[in-house]
Design a protein around this motif. Structure first.
Motif, PDB file in Angstrom:
ATOM      1  N   ARG A 298     -10.650   5.282  15.016  1.00 56.75           N
ATOM      2  CA  ARG A 298     -10.887   5.157  13.574  1.00 56.75           C
ATOM      3  C   ARG A 298     -12.353   4.852  13.264  1.00 56.75           C
TER       4      ARG A 298
ATOM      5  N   ALA B  64     -11.164  11.145   7.205  1.00 53.17           N
ATOM      6  CA  ALA B  64      -9.780  10.732   7.406  1.00 53.17           C
ATOM      7  C   ALA B  64      -8.926  11.907   7.855  1.00 53.17           C
TER       8      ALA B  64
ATOM      9  N   SER C  46      -7.032  11.974  11.492  1.00 50.08           N
ATOM     10  CA  SER C  46      -5.570  12.087  11.538  1.00 50.08           C
ATOM     11  C   SER C  46      -5.099  13.440  12.045  1.00 50.08           C
TER      12      SER C  46
ATOM     13  N   SER D 277      -5.005  16.148  10.251  1.00 48.06           N
ATOM     14  CA  SER D 277      -4.374  16.915   9.176  1.00 48.06           C
ATOM     15  C   SER D 277      -5.289  17.979   8.620  1.00 48.06           C
TER      16      SER D 277
ATOM     17  N   PHE E  66      -7.078   3.789   2.222  1.00 47.09           N
ATOM     18  CA  PHE E  66      -6.817   4.276   3.574  1.00 47.09           C
ATOM     19  C   PHE E  66      -5.888   3.360   4.366  1.00 47.09           C
ATOM     20  N   GLU E  67      -5.573   2.205   3.833  1.00 44.45           N
ATOM     21  CA  GLU E  67      -4.606   1.340   4.500  1.00 44.45           C
ATOM     22  C   GLU E  67      -3.253   2.025   4.646  1.00 44.45           C
ATOM     23  N   ARG E  68      -2.933   2.923   3.721  1.00 43.82           N
ATOM     24  CA  ARG E  68      -1.652   3.631   3.773  1.00 43.82           C
ATOM     25  C   ARG E  68      -1.525   4.474   5.043  1.00 43.82           C
ATOM     26  N   ASP E  69      -2.617   5.113   5.452  1.00 47.24           N
ATOM     27  CA  ASP E  69      -2.577   6.030   6.589  1.00 47.24           C
ATOM     28  C   ASP E  69      -3.061   5.408   7.892  1.00 47.24           C
ATOM     29  N   PHE E  70      -3.829   4.337   7.798  1.00 46.67           N
ATOM     30  CA  PHE E  70      -4.377   3.686   8.990  1.00 46.67           C
ATOM     31  C   PHE E  70      -4.028   2.204   8.937  1.00 46.67           C
TER      32      PHE E  70
ATOM     33  N   GLU F 108       0.802  -1.219   0.000  1.00 47.40           N
ATOM     34  CA  GLU F 108       0.000   0.000   0.000  1.00 47.40           C
ATOM     35  C   GLU F 108       0.837   1.273   0.000  1.00 47.40           C
ATOM     36  N   HIS F 109       2.140   1.157   0.240  1.00 51.37           N
ATOM     37  CA  HIS F 109       2.997   2.331   0.272  1.00 51.37           C
ATOM     38  C   HIS F 109       3.670   2.612  -1.067  1.00 51.37           C
TER      39      HIS F 109
END
Length: 333
Positions: free
Chosen positions: A84, A136, A140, A142, A290-294, A21-22
């Motif tokens: 979350r 999101a 987070s 942001s 959203f797996e990238r951030d969570f 995911e990254h």
């Protein structure tokens, strides 16, 4: 879907694939799959029939989505305390238009209820996507300070995208069919690159293809590939407890929303609209994004989707049997 997810998990386990995911390619592919599914969901709407139920559909995809997301988030947070909960709730709040397409081919619903459900399941996708992005940001942290400005700026860019797509459609609608396919492909690719999903969903209402069979195949392929990608990310395991809780909350939220919004419809239609919650390509792909951030997000969303769809099958089979008994004449005494 379960088989494809399993194949993805097996491929990741055997190949030793981790942290996909990254990667830049993963992010772009996820966005492209989401764009294909979203364009396909609005492309098939019957605009004439939808206009007859504009008020109910508008309430369903605005108030209904917010009501469902709030209900799901409240239940999940009260039980688990997971911060979350809000973003998870938004991701599963929509109804999958691909799954709904199967219901449209039988006599389960009246024609009026089919129109409402078809438009509901199509238009709540872009609403869900926008809510998911900002949920999101809130979770987070942001989005502090500039969330409102960013929100309205995004709406402006989406409106510009929709206008440009409309102008392109006006140019190609009487041209050779190949230009319509190229215009649609360009719109999907552009939306995936720029993340202007609401503009793409709007474009799907008028940027129509001469033969929609190709789009149907593309959407089916996108769903299969997104399920495979989810399987790749499940190599780290699944959070079954949280996933089942999220899935049951999502299904209950649909019943609450339908009860509140469908006053005046026949009882059997209200029942089936209340039992209509299904999750598929949008929830799958948003989970991938959203797996990238969570971290561990997919591990919760995957079993939630499975729970929703299993409950949907069981509940609707029970409702069909109940409806059949109601329609039978009384036995003579």
């Amino acid at each position: 879907m379960i088989v494809v997810v399993g194949l993805g998990w097996l491929a990741a386990d055997l190949g030793g694939l981790r942290e996909l995911e990254h990667s830049g390619a993963y992010v772009l592919l996820s966005s492209l799959l989401l764009a294909i599914g979203l364009y396909g969901s609005t492309h098939g709407i019957d605009r004439a029939e939808a206009r007859e139920h504009t008020r109910l559909i508008t309430l369903a995809v605005t108030v209904g989505v917010l009501l469902k997301a709030a209900f799901i988030a409240g239940v999940v947070y009260l039980v688990s305390g997971d911060p979350r909960a809000l973003i998870m709730a938004v991701v599963v709040a929509q109804i999958d238009p691909l799954s709904v397409a199967g219901v449209m081919r039988d006599d389960r619903l009246s024609s009026r209820a089919k129109t409402i459900l078809g438009a509901w399941s199509s238009f709540d996708d872009p609403v869900t996507i926008i809510l998911a992005v900002y949920a999101a940001a809130l979770v987070s942290g942001s989005g502090q300070g500039g969330l409102s400005v960013s929100y309205f700026a995004d709406l402006g860019w989406n409106a510009l995208f929709a206008i440009v797509a409309y102008l392109v459609w006006r140019l190609v609608r009487k041209a050779p069919p190949v230009l319509a396919y190229l215009a649609a492909a360009g719109a999907v690719a552009s939306a995936a690159w720029s993340s202007l999903m609401l503009g793409l969903a709007t474009a799907g209402l008028y940027l129509r293809l001469p033969d929609a069979r190709w789009l149907g195949r593309a959407v089916s392929a996108a769903f299969a590939l997104s399920a495979f990608l989810m399987g790749l990310l499940l190599v780290g395991g699944a959070n079954m407890g949280m996933g089942v809780l999220l899935g049951l909350s999502a299904y209950a939220a649909q019943m609450v929303a339908a009860l509140a919004l469908t006053h005046g419809l026949p009882v059997i239609d209200r029942v089936h609209l209340g039992l209509a919650q299904q999750n598929g390509v949008t929830a799958v792909i948003l989970a991938l994004v959203f797996e990238r951030d969570f971290g561990g997000f997919v591990a919760v969303i995957a079993p939630a989707i499975l729970t929703v769809n299993l409950v949907h099958a069981a509940a609707n089979r029970t409702a069909d049997a109940w409806g059949a008994r109601r329609s039978l004449p009384s036995a003579p005494r």
